[in-house]
Design a protein around this motif. Sequence first.
Motif, PDB file in Angstrom:
ATOM      1  N   LYS A   1       0.828  -1.203   0.000  1.00  0.00           N
ATOM      2  CA  LYS A   1       0.000   0.000   0.000  1.00  0.00           C
ATOM      3  C   LYS A   1       0.868   1.262   0.000  1.00  0.00           C
ATOM      4  CE  LYS A   1      -3.948  -1.941   2.464  1.00  0.00           C
ATOM      5  NZ  LYS A   1      -4.719  -1.869   3.716  1.00  0.00           N
ATOM      6  N   ALA A   2       1.942   1.274   0.775  1.00  0.00           N
ATOM      7  CA  ALA A   2       2.828   2.444   0.844  1.00  0.00           C
ATOM      8  C   ALA A   2       3.511   2.685  -0.493  1.00  0.00           C
ATOM      9  CB  ALA A   2       3.873   2.247   1.942  1.00  0.00           C
ATOM     10  N   VAL A   3       4.011   1.633  -1.111  1.00  0.00           N
ATOM     11  CA  VAL A   3       4.662   1.770  -2.419  1.00  0.00           C
ATOM     12  C   VAL A   3       3.648   2.201  -3.471  1.00  0.00           C
ATOM     13  CG1 VAL A   3       5.849   0.515  -4.266  1.00  0.00           C
ATOM     14  CG2 VAL A   3       6.540   0.176  -1.898  1.00  0.00           C
ATOM     15  N   GLY A   4       2.445   1.625  -3.433  1.00  0.00           N
ATOM     16  CA  GLY A   4       1.391   2.002  -4.372  1.00  0.00           C
ATOM     17  C   GLY A   4       0.986   3.451  -4.190  1.00  0.00           C
ATOM     18  N   GLY A   5       0.889   3.907  -2.943  1.00  0.00           N
ATOM     19  CA  GLY A   5       0.551   5.301  -2.675  1.00  0.00           C
ATOM     20  C   GLY A   5       1.618   6.244  -3.205  1.00  0.00           C
ATOM     21  N   GLY A   6       2.894   5.884  -3.031  1.00  0.00           N
ATOM     22  CA  GLY A   6       4.000   6.711  -3.548  1.00  0.00           C
ATOM     23  C   GLY A   6       3.974   6.782  -5.068  1.00  0.00           C
ATOM     24  N   CYS A   7       3.744   5.643  -5.716  1.00  0.00           N
ATOM     25  CA  CYS A   7       3.670   5.618  -7.186  1.00  0.00           C
ATOM     26  C   CYS A   7       2.475   6.414  -7.687  1.00  0.00           C
ATOM     27  CB  CYS A   7       3.595   4.179  -7.702  1.00  0.00           C
ATOM     28  SG  CYS A   7       5.135   3.275  -7.498  1.00  0.00           S
ATOM     29  N   GLY A   8       1.337   6.291  -6.994  1.00  0.00           N
ATOM     30  CA  GLY A   8       0.149   7.054  -7.373  1.00  0.00           C
ATOM     31  C   GLY A   8       0.386   8.546  -7.249  1.00  0.00           C
ATOM     32  N   ALA A   9       1.044   8.981  -6.172  1.00  0.00           N
ATOM     33  CA  ALA A   9       1.344  10.397  -5.983  1.00  0.00           C
ATOM     34  C   ALA A   9       2.271  10.897  -7.086  1.00  0.00           C
ATOM     35  CB  ALA A   9       1.974  10.618  -4.612  1.00  0.00           C
ATOM     36  N   LEU A  10       3.246  10.096  -7.474  1.00  0.00           N
ATOM     37  CA  LEU A  10       4.158  10.465  -8.554  1.00  0.00           C
ATOM     38  C   LEU A  10       3.399  10.627  -9.872  1.00  0.00           C
ATOM     39  CD1 LEU A  10       7.066  10.954  -9.577  1.00  0.00           C
ATOM     40  CD2 LEU A  10       7.218   8.494  -9.968  1.00  0.00           C
ATOM     41  N   LEU A  11       2.494   9.714 -10.155  1.00  0.00           N
ATOM     42  CA  LEU A  11       1.708   9.792 -11.384  1.00  0.00           C
ATOM     43  C   LEU A  11       0.822  11.039 -11.398  1.00  0.00           C
ATOM     44  CD1 LEU A  11       0.717   6.067 -11.971  1.00  0.00           C
ATOM     45  CD2 LEU A  11       2.285   7.464 -13.321  1.00  0.00           C
ATOM     46  N   VAL A  12       0.204  11.372 -10.261  1.00  0.00           N
ATOM     47  CA  VAL A  12      -0.626  12.581 -10.178  1.00  0.00           C
ATOM     48  C   VAL A  12       0.247  13.816 -10.411  1.00  0.00           C
ATOM     49  CG1 VAL A  12      -1.990  14.013  -8.600  1.00  0.00           C
ATOM     50  CG2 VAL A  12      -2.404  11.551  -8.726  1.00  0.00           C
ATOM     51  N   TYR A  13       1.430  13.844  -9.827  1.00  0.00           N
ATOM     52  CA  TYR A  13       2.352  14.966 -10.023  1.00  0.00           C
ATOM     53  C   TYR A  13       2.743  15.103 -11.497  1.00  0.00           C
ATOM     54  CZ  TYR A  13       6.654  17.654 -10.040  1.00  0.00           C
ATOM     55  OH  TYR A  13       7.623  18.573 -10.325  1.00  0.00           O
ATOM     56  N   LEU A  14       3.119  14.013 -12.140  1.00  0.00           N
ATOM     57  CA  LEU A  14       3.518  14.056 -13.544  1.00  0.00           C
ATOM     58  C   LEU A  14       2.364  14.464 -14.449  1.00  0.00           C
ATOM     59  CD1 LEU A  14       5.798  10.886 -13.764  1.00  0.00           C
ATOM     60  CD2 LEU A  14       6.514  13.280 -13.771  1.00  0.00           C
ATOM     61  N   LEU A  15       1.151  13.968 -14.155  1.00  0.00           N
ATOM     62  CA  LEU A  15      -0.018  14.351 -14.935  1.00  0.00           C
ATOM     63  C   LEU A  15      -0.297  15.845 -14.777  1.00  0.00           C
ATOM     64  CD1 LEU A  15      -2.425  13.510 -16.703  1.00  0.00           C
ATOM     65  CD2 LEU A  15      -3.711  13.071 -14.606  1.00  0.00           C
ATOM     66  N   GLY A  16      -0.206  16.348 -13.553  1.00  0.00           N
ATOM     67  CA  GLY A  16      -0.398  17.789 -13.311  1.00  0.00           C
ATOM     68  C   GLY A  16       0.630  18.628 -14.045  1.00  0.00           C
ATOM     69  N   SER A  17       1.870  18.178 -14.065  1.00  0.00           N
ATOM     70  CA  SER A  17       2.926  18.892 -14.786  1.00  0.00           C
ATOM     71  C   SER A  17       2.653  18.916 -16.281  1.00  0.00           C
ATOM     72  CB  SER A  17       4.278  18.220 -14.508  1.00  0.00           C
ATOM     73  OG  SER A  17       5.295  18.815 -15.266  1.00  0.00           O
ATOM     74  N   TRP A  18       2.223  17.778 -16.807  1.00  0.00           N
ATOM     75  CA  TRP A  18       1.929  17.682 -18.239  1.00  0.00           C
ATOM     76  C   TRP A  18       0.760  18.591 -18.613  1.00  0.00           C
ATOM     77  CZ3 TRP A  18      -2.362  14.969 -20.559  1.00  0.00           C
ATOM     78  CH2 TRP A  18      -2.287  14.887 -21.959  1.00  0.00           C
ATOM     79  N   VAL A  19      -0.302  18.587 -17.805  1.00  0.00           N
ATOM     80  CA  VAL A  19      -1.465  19.442 -18.065  1.00  0.00           C
ATOM     81  C   VAL A  19      -1.062  20.912 -17.948  1.00  0.00           C
ATOM     82  CG1 VAL A  19      -3.733  20.137 -17.175  1.00  0.00           C
ATOM     83  CG2 VAL A  19      -3.172  17.715 -17.410  1.00  0.00           C
ATOM     84  N   GLY A  20      -0.273  21.262 -16.937  1.00  0.00           N
ATOM     85  CA  GLY A  20       0.180  22.645 -16.764  1.00  0.00           C
ATOM     86  C   GLY A  20       1.010  23.125 -17.935  1.00  0.00           C
TER      87      GLY A  20
END
Length: 170
Positions: free
Chosen positions: A9-28
Amino acid sequence: MLDTMTITKAVGGGCGALLVYLLGSWVGDGLYSMGGGHGEEHAAAYVIEVEESGGGGEEPEMDFETLMASADAGAGEKVFGKCRACHKVDGSNATGPHLDGVVGRDIDSVSGFNYSGALEQVGDVWTPENLFHFLENPKGAAPGTAMSFAGLKKPQDRVNLIAYLDSLGG
C-alpha cells in the motif's frame, strides 16, 4: 507491525502520488505553454521597441595609452579589495600567487605556486596591456584558468588596478 500488504500500500501510494504529479505537470505545460518550439522558435509574449541611437549609454572606446595616462593608483588600491580574498601583496602566496611586482613579471613565474598552465595563452610577460585584457574576463582570456574571478568590466577600474600593482614594484 509491517506486513507485506502495508508495504504494498505504501509503495502504491507513492507511485500514485508520482503519477498525479507528472499528470499535473503535463497538463500545466499544455495550458500555459507559449506555443511549442525551443530556443529561438519561442514566440515572445510582447516586444519592447527600442529606438536605435548612435551612442546609446555606452562609453566611447578609449585607447589603452590614454586610459593608462589617466590611471589613479589610489583608486586602484580600492579596486584591489576585490582581489584581496585570493591574492596578497606582501610576497607570500595565498589562494592565488602574490601580486607585488606582477607588472613586468614573467607569466607563471612565482616560485612555490602551482599554476594551472592556462595563463600561458595570455603571453610571456604580464605587461600592462596583457593585464588589462586578462582582468576584463580571466576565463575568456585564459580558458582553463583556476582563477574564478569574473573580471573587472570597467576599463578605468582595470587601469587603476594596474597602476596600483605597478606602484608596488617587485
